[in-house]
Design an enzyme around this catalytic site. Structure first.
Site, PDB file in Angstrom:
ATOM      1  N   GLU A   1     -93.629  -0.097  -7.345  1.00 36.33           N
ATOM      2  CA  GLU A   1     -92.497  -0.931  -6.937  1.00 36.33           C
ATOM      3  C   GLU A   1     -91.227  -0.107  -7.041  1.00 36.33           C
ATOM      4  O   GLU A   1     -91.015   0.591  -8.033  1.00 36.33           O
ATOM      5  CB  GLU A   1     -92.406  -2.177  -7.826  1.00 36.33           C
ATOM      6  CG  GLU A   1     -91.212  -3.053  -7.570  1.00 36.33           C
ATOM      7  CD  GLU A   1     -91.117  -3.527  -6.125  1.00 36.33           C
ATOM      8  OE1 GLU A   1     -90.010  -3.449  -5.557  1.00 36.33           O
ATOM      9  OE2 GLU A   1     -92.152  -3.959  -5.560  1.00 36.33           O
TER      10      GLU A   1
ATOM     11  N   GLY B   1     -98.829 -10.544  -7.704  1.00 39.03           N
ATOM     12  CA  GLY B   1     -99.894 -11.475  -7.361  1.00 39.03           C
ATOM     13  C   GLY B   1    -101.054 -10.833  -6.626  1.00 39.03           C
ATOM     14  O   GLY B   1    -102.221 -11.131  -6.904  1.00 39.03           O
TER      15      GLY B   1
ATOM     16  N   CYS C   1     -94.993 -11.637   5.054  1.00 40.25           N
ATOM     17  CA  CYS C   1     -94.956 -13.105   5.003  1.00 40.25           C
ATOM     18  C   CYS C   1     -93.902 -13.636   5.970  1.00 40.25           C
ATOM     19  O   CYS C   1     -93.169 -14.575   5.662  1.00 40.25           O
ATOM     20  CB  CYS C   1     -94.736 -13.610   3.586  1.00 40.25           C
ATOM     21  SG  CYS C   1     -93.346 -12.873   2.719  1.00 40.25           S
TER      22      CYS C   1
END
Length: 367
Positions: free
Chosen positions: A193, A175, A296
């Site tokens: 990743e 995203g 987050c």
């Protein structure tokens, strides 16, 4: 049918009627079933009790307000990030008619902050309305990506300019890489990743949103991000470290108590990994370049403490204060926490502003 359910079905009818030339068409009956019968999230009491102890101490009253939102998933808002590479005919008009507004253009239009002129468009609604995700179809580009709008803050703080070389160190599911491509066309966007499954997910995301004509600008790798700084020192103008963290929203709804207890034990190991990733990013960025660190979670140990310890141990790096205009231009929709110590910015969910948690800190490499 409730007002929110009616609005949901109305939005689906509008948006999907212009989507994908019928490829994503689905009946209203199916959509209603998808919306109404969606299973409720199961709260993990073990994690909640842990969060109550930690966050009541670190955030005080701010935690109890955020807690009310986190315990009510039906109140959560969703952002609609538009894909500028897709056919958006009628989509923006449909969203506007349904009460959506562009997060970056609706408030403080007189501001000269860094959000003023970028092409990124994320539409938000004051109510917890969620449109469905679009299906992946080979050769067709999706029109939008659903996300927590606060997750755009690290990308906005990165402030990518045309032609810059950019590294997204922990890129899956993609995203933020997608959002970077909505802000500018980089000379190179390296999306990394370490996990194979998430790497495959990242590839699929990029295929769904990025046209073939721009894919030569992308480099997608499967590497331990802690090694990239050594392998490619000073290679990038901007680096984003959206670090693995104890994702507060997800962890609260851990499927079973045993897994929740396991995650809480593993949580103590995260700050070391996060510091190593941030140091790798600082090695990978050129002198004068910018590194943005984000999570987050609301955890001080994973946010301010990580940044403070890296600043203390890594020479030639300065903490950058995010422009006040940048904060002001978003404050109508995001609730920024009062942090102690005041290192970076933390968006915490509140009633009517359910975005977050999202922590962001900006560092500049001097030499």
């Amino acid at each position: 049918m409730s007002g929110s359910s009616f609005l949901f079905l109305k939005s689906i009818k509008c948006i999907l009627s212009s989507s994908c030339h019928g490829q994503n068409t689905i009946s209203n009956t199916q959509l209603a079933a998808q919306y109404i019968s969606k299973p409720q999230k199961q709260l993990c009491e073990t994690v909640l009790k842990y969060f109550d102890r930690q966050y009541s101490e670190e955030l005080g009253e701010q935690w109890w307000n955020a807690r009310d939102v986190l315990l009510n998933p039906l109140s959560w808002q969703y952002g609609v990030l538009l894909n500028r590479f897709s056919d958006l005919t009628n989509l923006k008009q449909c969203l506007a008619e349904l009460g959506y507004t562009n997060l970056l253009q609706q408030t403080h239009p007189e501001s000269h902050s860094q959000t003023a002129d970028i092409p990124l468009q994320c539409f938000i609604h004051p109510d917890p309305v969620r449109i469905p995700t679009q299906s992946h179809h080979t050769g067709w580009l999706k029109q939008y990506y659903l996300l927590n709008a606060a997750s755009l803050l690290p990308v906005l703080a990165l402030n990518v300019q045309e032609g810059e070389n950019v590294l997204d160190l922990c890129a899956a599911p993609g995203g933020k890489s997608l959002a970077i491509l909505q802000t500018a066309t980089p000379g190179l966007l390296h999306c990394n990743e370490v996990d194979q499954h998430r790497h495959d997910w990242l590839l699929k995301t990029l295929e769904s949103y990025v046209p073939p004509s721009l894919r030569h600008l992308l480099s997608v790798t499967l590497q331990d991000g802690r090694s990239i700084g050594t392998m490619q020192p000073g290679a990038y103008d901007k680096v984003l470290v959206d670090a693995p963290c104890s994702n507060d929203r997800s962890w609260l709804y851990t499927p079973d108590t045993h897994r929740g207890e396991m995650w809480l034990k593993e949580r103590t190991q995260l700050p070391l990994l996060q510091k190593e990733l941030l140091c790798s990013a600082l090695a990978a960025v050129r002198p004068g370049g910018i590194v943005v660190y984000s999570t987050c979670t609301m955890s001080r140990a994973e946010n301010q403490s990580v940044v403070e310890e890296v600043l203390a141990s890594y020479p030639g790096v300065e903490l950058q204060e995010l422009e006040q205009q940048f904060i002001d231009s978003l404050s109508d929709h995001f609730c920024f926490a009062h942090l102690h110590p005041s290192v970076g910015q933390l968006v915490i969910p509140q009633k009517g502003k359910t975005w977050g948690p999202m922590y962001v800190s900006q560092l500049k490499k001097i030499y």
